[in-house]
Structures are given as C-alpha cells and as structure tokens.
Design an enzyme around this catalytic site. Structure first.
Site, PDB file in Angstrom:
ATOM      1  N   CYS A  93       1.002  -1.200   0.054  1.00 34.01           N
ATOM      2  CA  CYS A  93       0.067   0.053   0.191  1.00 34.01           C
ATOM      3  C   CYS A  93       0.981   1.448  -0.009  1.00 34.01           C
ATOM      4  O   CYS A  93       1.516   1.524  -0.989  1.00 34.01           O
ATOM      5  CB  CYS A  93      -1.059   0.035   1.114  1.00 34.01           C
ATOM      6  SG  CYS A  93      -2.433   0.958   0.825  1.00 34.01           S
ATOM      7  N   HIS A 191      -3.594  -5.598   2.380  1.00 30.91           N
ATOM      8  CA  HIS A 191      -3.569  -5.883   3.829  1.00 30.91           C
ATOM      9  C   HIS A 191      -4.200  -7.289   4.075  1.00 30.91           C
ATOM     10  O   HIS A 191      -4.803  -7.770   3.359  1.00 30.91           O
ATOM     11  CB  HIS A 191      -4.015  -4.805   4.518  1.00 30.91           C
ATOM     12  CG  HIS A 191      -3.491  -3.525   4.144  1.00 30.91           C
ATOM     13  ND1 HIS A 191      -2.296  -3.186   4.590  1.00 30.91           N
ATOM     14  CD2 HIS A 191      -4.276  -2.559   3.297  1.00 30.91           C
ATOM     15  CE1 HIS A 191      -2.529  -1.750   4.182  1.00 30.91           C
ATOM     16  NE2 HIS A 191      -3.364  -1.239   3.469  1.00 30.91           N
TER      17      HIS A 191
HETATM   18  N1  GLN Z   1      -1.758   6.971   1.753  1.00 32.08           N
HETATM   19  C1  GLN Z   1      -2.198   5.917   0.764  1.00 32.08           C
HETATM   20  C2  GLN Z   1      -3.296   6.147  -0.019  1.00 32.08           C
HETATM   21  O1  GLN Z   1      -4.150   6.475   0.386  1.00 32.08           O
HETATM   22  C3  GLN Z   1      -1.967   4.618   1.134  1.00 32.08           C
HETATM   23  C4  GLN Z   1      -2.800   4.055   2.196  1.00 32.08           C
HETATM   24  C5  GLN Z   1      -2.580   2.862   3.093  1.00 32.08           C
HETATM   25  O2  GLN Z   1      -1.496   2.375   3.203  1.00 32.08           O
HETATM   26  N2  GLN Z   1      -3.400   2.177   3.661  1.00 32.08           N
HETATM   27  O3  GLN Z   1      -3.485   5.443  -1.346  1.00 32.08           O
END
Ligand code: GLN
Length: 235
Positions: A93, A191
């Site tokens: 992510c 995740h």
């Molecule tokens: N901040 C990034 C996004 O919103 C990654 C989010 C995350 O790692 N859950 O795309």
C-alpha cells in the site's frame, strides 16, 4: 543459497496498518517450519536501513507518515542498495507507492519515491476500501490472491514491471490490475495481512532466497483463505 534468512521490517513506527506486521510473523513461521534459522531486524525511521538483509518488508500508512518514510528512505539509501544486491522486497500500500518514481501527497502534490518499481501513483477520486480478490500472473504460479484494501491512491504501471494480478473483486491499481513485480520486488495494495491470506506469496519470497521449499501443513491458512474468498466470490 542459505539456510539462514535475514528479514528486515522497515519503519514499523511509521508504516504498519491493518496488521501488516503479520507479514513478518508469517515469513518467520514458514521459514522456521522448514528448519531455516531466521533473524529479524525492526528498523525504526530514526535508524539506518541495513543493506545485508535477504527479504525486506514495508507496510501501509497515512499520507504524512508515508511522505516522511519516503524522504527518510531516499536519504538513507540502504533499501536501494539491498535491492541492487539482489534482496527480495514486499511493499504494501503506502510502501508500494513509495517504491515508484512518484506518488501523491495529502494535497495530491507529487512526492518522489525510491524508483525501485516502474510505477507512478496519484490520488484517485474515491477511496478504494474493502475486500479484494485477484488472479495472479500465471508466470508466478500462485493461487488467487485475497486481501483487504483501503487507499486513495491509483497506480500506473510502466513497461519495467508486470502486473502481479488481475482483479476479480476490488480496485487494486485502478485499471483492472492489482500490484506489480519486477525481479524480486513485489508491490501490492493488499493488507490482511497479505502473507497470512496468501501463504504461497510468502513461500515465493522465501524460495527466492533459499531455493525450493518442502510443503508444510497449511490447514489453518486454507481455512482462512476459503472463508475470505467465499465472502466475495460467487459460489
Ligand atoms: N496514503 C495512501 C493512500 O491513501 C496509502 C494508504 C495505505 O497505506 N493504507 O493511497
């Protein structure tokens, strides 16, 4: 090849959402189940990233910690050196976006990444949140991916990477693909944690490091996979 695996968990103080640290535990467990010895280094964002690890892991996070993490990794250089030496990397992510050339900050401003994957990310119109299932690139020989996504970012893949998978359910990169890989570097929005839901992906990272792996009892992993996939895929 080696019987000792060195894991490096990058910036748990900045980047670790939705159980991403579980990826470290799964790798440790699956390596030890094969009689391999494991050494894990947790690298806080104030510390240098060692460049002699075998498998590096980095997780997801909010926009500010993501920007901070990217700045520190760029300045540090250890992760880039490790990948240049042939280390494997699983980036999730926010960590995935950081591996590209650029990603979108909290106002959508471009923030430079590490350039370890030929991708660029920006902010999408809507948050992608929910369960995801995807068919993995047949070249990798892995079963259907299952996981949970929660991100604003959309990711464009360049010619230097291959999509990790094609989405059946969920958003992933935003173009019908999910994640990508190049060499031993894998990026994904998943995740769950990703390796608990997809033990074959954990074994791919281990096999890249130590060679072919003996099968182990995957009953509990299979139950988890079946439950999560049944929740989103038609019977
Ligand atoms: N901040 C990034 C996004 O919103 C990654 C989010 C995350 O790692 N859950 O795309």
């Amino acid at each position: 090849m080696t019987s000792h695996v060195r894991l490096v968990w990058i910036y748990p103080d900045l980047l670790s959402t939705y159980g991403d640290q579980g990826n470290v535990l799964i790798l440790e467990q699956r390596a030890r189940a094969r009689g391999l010895s494991v050494e894990t280094v947790h690298v806080r964002s104030s510390d240098p990233v060692p460049d002699q690890g075998d498998i590096y892991l980095i997780g997801g996070g909010e926009d500010r910690p993501q920007i901070l993490g990217a700045e520190r990794l760029r300045k540090d250089g250890g992760l880039n050196r490790a990948v240049a030496h042939g280390a494997a990397l699983l980036a999730v992510c926010a960590g995935y976006q950081i591996m590209g050339s650029v990603f979108g900050g909290e106002e959508g401003q471009p923030v430079p990444g590490l350039g370890l994957l030929d991708i660029s990310s920006g902010r999408g119109e809507r948050r992608a949140v929910g369960e995801l299932a995807a068919e993995v690139d047949p070249a990798l020989g892995l079963p259907t991916l299952t996981g949970f996504e929660n991100h604003m970012g959309v990711t464009r893949l360049g010619p230097g990477v291959r999509p990790l998978s094609r989405t059946i359910v969920g958003t992933g990169n935003g173009d019908g693909t999910e994640g990508c890989y190049a060499g031993k570097v894998i990026g994904t929005y998943l995740h769950g944690p990703a390796l608990a839901r997809n033990p074959a992906l954990a074994d791919l990272l281990l096999a890249w490091t130590v060679g072919p792996l003996a099968p182990i009892d995957d009953t509990w992993y299979q139950r988890l996979r079946e439950e999560r996939l049944a929740a989103v895929l038609p019977a």
